[in-house]
Design a protein around this motif. Structure first.
Motif, mmCIF file in Angstrom:
data_model
loop_
_atom_site.group_PDB
_atom_site.id
_atom_site.type_symbol
_atom_site.label_atom_id
_atom_site.label_comp_id
_atom_site.label_asym_id
_atom_site.label_seq_id
_atom_site.Cartn_x
_atom_site.Cartn_y
_atom_site.Cartn_z
ATOM 1 N N ALA B 118 129.395 -21.843 12.845
ATOM 2 C CA ALA B 118 130.326 -20.653 13.534
ATOM 3 C C ALA B 118 129.178 -19.498 13.897
ATOM 4 C CB ALA B 118 131.432 -20.119 12.734
ATOM 5 N N THR B 134 133.553 -14.927 19.915
ATOM 6 C CA THR B 134 134.042 -15.522 18.771
ATOM 7 C C THR B 134 134.962 -16.284 19.085
ATOM 8 O OG1 THR B 134 135.263 -13.580 18.116
ATOM 9 C CG2 THR B 134 133.332 -13.773 17.066
ATOM 10 N N VAL B 135 135.541 -17.170 18.062
ATOM 11 C CA VAL B 135 136.695 -18.033 18.170
ATOM 12 C C VAL B 135 137.503 -17.688 17.030
ATOM 13 C CG1 VAL B 135 136.058 -19.470 19.927
ATOM 14 C CG2 VAL B 135 135.534 -20.031 17.560
ATOM 15 N N PRO B 136 139.057 -18.039 17.157
ATOM 16 C CA PRO B 136 139.763 -17.636 15.880
ATOM 17 C C PRO B 136 139.546 -18.490 14.987
ATOM 18 C CG PRO B 136 141.035 -17.456 17.838
ATOM 19 C CD PRO B 136 139.831 -17.980 18.168
ATOM 20 N N PHE B 137 139.334 -19.953 15.119
ATOM 21 C CA PHE B 137 139.394 -20.839 14.073
ATOM 22 C C PHE B 137 138.060 -21.743 14.343
ATOM 23 C CE2 PHE B 137 143.882 -19.674 13.843
ATOM 24 C CZ PHE B 137 144.093 -19.420 12.470
ATOM 25 N N PRO B 138 136.938 -21.324 14.044
ATOM 26 C CA PRO B 138 135.828 -22.202 14.330
ATOM 27 C C PRO B 138 136.126 -23.775 13.636
ATOM 28 C CG PRO B 138 135.268 -19.886 13.581
ATOM 29 C CD PRO B 138 136.588 -20.055 13.343
ATOM 30 N N GLY B 139 135.660 -24.596 14.536
ATOM 31 C CA GLY B 139 135.873 -26.083 14.072
ATOM 32 C C GLY B 139 137.096 -26.624 14.430
ATOM 33 N N ARG B 140 138.301 -25.688 14.807
ATOM 34 C CA ARG B 140 139.421 -26.361 15.045
ATOM 35 C C ARG B 140 139.365 -26.876 16.498
ATOM 36 N NH1 ARG B 140 145.085 -23.312 14.068
ATOM 37 N NH2 ARG B 140 144.654 -22.820 16.208
#
Lengths: 166, 141
Positions: B118, B134-140
């Protein structure tokens, strides 16, 4: 065997109270009669769910969100940079509330955010994110399997916020 | 899926990431290439850690393929940065999927890998000018 399975599933999803386990044990040992005998309305009323271990984590997340709200309110020039990070913390908070469900301790949720003296510089926010990422990582390591992905992603998001703030 | 199968999936993703960095590194300028070299070294270290773990579990460790199909041609730095973001997002996804299936030291390996992916994805988005980085839920997925 079926009863053993049911209790184990309960541990995974809800962590049963001692009373639930005791009732299951009584049920298997003495049969349905004694199970029914201790299943009156009084014992039902006493069967309060154990507090969800994620509650403190939820409230720490709310406090972190509050720091960003305060920082954006006092430094509007930073809104474009801090806004998406603030929104991520709000999304995390909502996801945690859904995860905790009825076990959410809303009484403590009304606790005030950071005081006006709380530093809201980028460096202070970055340090807070670093600590919060470490806390989420620890929570992920301790969590039951069904919560590991959510907490791991929150730890990763917070670490990425440190990178975005630098 | 067992923990060993999840770790084997992660190993395949790390093999592919190392290959991708070999391709994209050639398209980066001097300032960016050092970040890519650091990232590639991190993926190699993670690959080695997973191989050690699979050996301890007496589970098969999938080998690296000779080549991997890339999602798009990599003619320039912009494409290289897009590939870097994509590689890190994909690895983050694989490691996130492993988290519920593993415990103890393997959980630690997986969450640290997810965190590192991330952070690298955010750094690559920043260099590429992607906003927000950025993204709120890395890997989702």
């Amino acid at each position: 065997m079926v009863l053993t399975m049911a209790v184990r599933i309960g541990e995974e999803r809800r962590r049963p109270s001692r009373r639930t386990v005791l009732r299951a044990a009584l049920g298997s040992a003495a049969g349905a009669v004694s199970l029914a005998a201790c299943d009156g309305p009084r014992s039902e009323a006493q069967q309060l769910p154990a507090p969800d271990p994620l509650n403190p984590f939820y409230h720490d997340t709310a406090a972190l969100l509050g720091r960003y709200d305060a920082a954006i309110a006092t430094q509007p020039a930073l809104a474009e940079r801090l806004g998406p990070i603030r929104d991520a913390h709000r999304t995390h908070l909502e996801a945690l509330a859904r995860e905790i469900g009825p076990g959410l301790d809303t009484a403590a949720a009304t606790s005030p955010g950071p005081g006006p003296g709380e530093p809201s510089s980028l460096a202070a926010l970055s340090a807070a994110e670093q600590a919060a990422s470490a806390a989420a990582r620890e929570a992920c390591l301790r969590a039951p399997s069904y919560r590991a992905a959510l907490l791991g992603s929150i730890a990763a998001a917070r670490a990425s916020h440190v990178a975005a703030l630098s | 899926m067992t923990a060993a199968e999840r770790l084997a999936d992660a190993l395949r993703a790390e093999h592919a990431a190392i290959y991708a960095y070999g391709v994209l590194g050639a398209r980066l300028d001097g300032q960016t290439v050092s970040a890519a070299q650091t990232a590639e070294a991190a993926h190699r270290a993670r690959r080695d850690a997973v191989m050690v773990r699979l050996a301890a579990l007496r589970a098969p460790a999938p080998p690296a393929e000779p080549a991997y199909a890339l999602p798009a041609p990599v003619p320039d730095q912009a494409a290289a940065l897009r590939l870097m973001v994509g590689v890190e997002e994909r690895c983050a996804g694989i490691w996130r999927q492993a988290l519920p299936e593993v415990t103890g030291d393997d959980r630690q390996l997986a969450v640290d890998a997810l965190i590192d992916c991330a952070v690298r994805a955010t750094k690559a988005r920043t260099v590429a000018g992607v906003r927000p980085p950025t993204v709120p839920f890395p890997g989702r997925q």
